[in-house]
Design a protein around this motif. Sequence first.
Motif, short mmCIF file in Angstrom:
data_model
loop_
_atom_site.label_atom_id
_atom_site.label_comp_id
_atom_site.label_asym_id
_atom_site.label_seq_id
_atom_site.Cartn_x
_atom_site.Cartn_y
_atom_site.Cartn_z
N LEU A 76 94.55 93.32 24.13
CA LEU A 76 95.68 94.29 24.07
C LEU A 76 97.06 93.67 23.85
CD1 LEU A 76 94.81 97.05 26.83
CD2 LEU A 76 94.68 97.07 24.19
N CYS A 77 97.42 92.54 24.69
CA CYS A 77 98.55 91.61 24.32
C CYS A 77 98.52 91.03 22.76
CB CYS A 77 98.56 90.45 25.47
SG CYS A 77 98.90 91.13 26.86
N GLY A 78 97.43 90.46 22.47
CA GLY A 78 97.32 89.96 21.15
C GLY A 78 97.44 91.01 20.05
N ALA A 79 96.99 92.22 20.38
CA ALA A 79 97.20 93.15 19.28
C ALA A 79 98.74 93.91 19.20
CB ALA A 79 96.21 94.29 19.54
N PHE A 80 99.41 93.77 20.42
CA PHE A 80 100.67 94.67 20.41
C PHE A 80 101.85 93.74 20.49
CE2 PHE A 80 97.40 97.98 21.50
CZ PHE A 80 97.72 98.68 20.54
N LEU A 81 101.92 92.63 20.91
CA LEU A 81 102.94 91.93 21.46
C LEU A 81 103.66 90.90 20.53
CD1 LEU A 81 102.59 90.71 24.94
CD2 LEU A 81 103.93 92.39 24.50
N PRO A 82 102.77 90.55 19.43
CA PRO A 82 103.40 89.53 18.48
C PRO A 82 104.36 89.96 17.57
CG PRO A 82 101.11 89.31 18.51
CD PRO A 82 101.31 90.29 19.39
N LEU A 83 104.53 91.46 17.06
CA LEU A 83 105.59 91.54 16.34
C LEU A 83 106.66 92.27 17.20
CD1 LEU A 83 103.52 93.50 13.32
CD2 LEU A 83 104.46 91.03 13.31
N SER A 84 106.42 92.85 18.22
CA SER A 84 107.57 93.40 19.01
C SER A 84 108.26 92.47 19.79
CB SER A 84 106.88 94.40 19.73
OG SER A 84 106.07 93.95 20.73
N HIS A 85 107.60 91.31 20.37
CA HIS A 85 108.30 89.96 21.24
C HIS A 85 107.93 88.97 20.78
CE1 HIS A 85 107.73 93.79 23.99
NE2 HIS A 85 109.01 93.06 24.55
N GLY A 86 107.22 88.60 19.58
CA GLY A 86 107.10 87.43 19.06
C GLY A 86 105.69 86.74 19.60
N TRP A 87 105.19 85.89 18.61
CA TRP A 87 103.89 85.33 19.07
C TRP A 87 103.90 84.28 20.20
CZ3 TRP A 87 102.81 79.95 18.76
CH2 TRP A 87 103.60 79.39 17.93
N HIS A 88 105.17 83.74 20.39
CA HIS A 88 105.47 83.01 21.47
C HIS A 88 105.13 83.67 22.70
CE1 HIS A 88 107.71 81.06 18.21
NE2 HIS A 88 107.31 79.95 18.67
N MET A 89 105.73 84.74 22.97
CA MET A 89 105.74 85.61 24.02
C MET A 89 104.12 86.01 24.08
SD MET A 89 106.82 87.19 26.63
CE MET A 89 108.58 87.26 26.39
N ALA A 90 103.54 86.51 23.18
CA ALA A 90 102.15 86.99 23.14
C ALA A 90 101.18 85.99 23.81
CB ALA A 90 101.62 87.30 21.78
N LEU A 91 101.49 84.63 23.30
CA LEU A 91 100.62 83.55 23.48
C LEU A 91 101.04 83.10 25.16
CD1 LEU A 91 98.83 81.25 22.71
CD2 LEU A 91 100.99 79.79 22.08
#
Length: 282
Positions: A76-91
């Motif tokens: 879910l983090c991989g699917a929803f976080l990258p565009l809203s908080h950036g891929w660095h945050m998702a990672l």
Amino acid sequence: MAETTGAPQGANWRDLGIRTLSSAILIPAVLVDVWLGDAWFHLLVALLGVMMAHEWTNIVHDRSSSQFALHAAAALCGAFLPLSHGWHMALGVIAVIWVLSLLLALAQHRRLSLWVVSGVAYIGLPAMAFVILRGENEAGMLAMMWLFAVVWAADICAYFAGRVIGGPKLAPRISPKKTWAGLWGAIAGAAAVGAAVAYGAGLADVILLGLLGGVLAVVEQMGDLFESALKRHYGVKDSGRLIPGHGGVLDRVDGLVAASLVLAAVVIVSGYIGAGNELFGR
């Protein structure tokens, strides 16, 4: 997941009909979702990731509900976080979930094998890669369409080349039915389709994308072998029974998730992200 074998026999083709029917239903649905993008694509990635988490934890973690929750959270983090908080945050969030999963495994007195250690990354990082590649513009849509075409071409060409040509085995201890002919068929098919799709879509770097398609075919086959090694280690034939003729979700996307990670790395390293995705721009 493409399985390749030796000399062609009628029995080797008995699953082709059900595989073709399943693909005829699933492929258009996936392509429409990629074309729509936005929330629809994020939901598809999240759904696939959660199903992957379910199958992985059933096999590796003895159906542990707590491990499933952590692996699903990574998806879910991989699917929803990258565009809203950036891929660095998702990672970063996926890394925290990974640590929690390892600590839980130790608390459950499990040995930290390759499979126990890699699950969260195997599920969370491809979800993030899909979202990064798709983005919110036409270039992202073309990138995903191109990726699907290349992976499907590699899968199909490996299947038929292995059955028609046969020959020496690629990795007999991991996947006894795979042959070198299947691998070369995958490379040739993916390179040709990668260049053809690029040309048809009016993309600038047709030759480069053809060569990249051939490279991703190798990655796709390695991803296939990785999942085969998982099943062989745990003594299971299929990761699940969700898709007739294909097994589970892990069986169907094993090569795709590996290829998505490499393509996303190419996009990130090259600086082709979002509106600046010149590799798939027209």
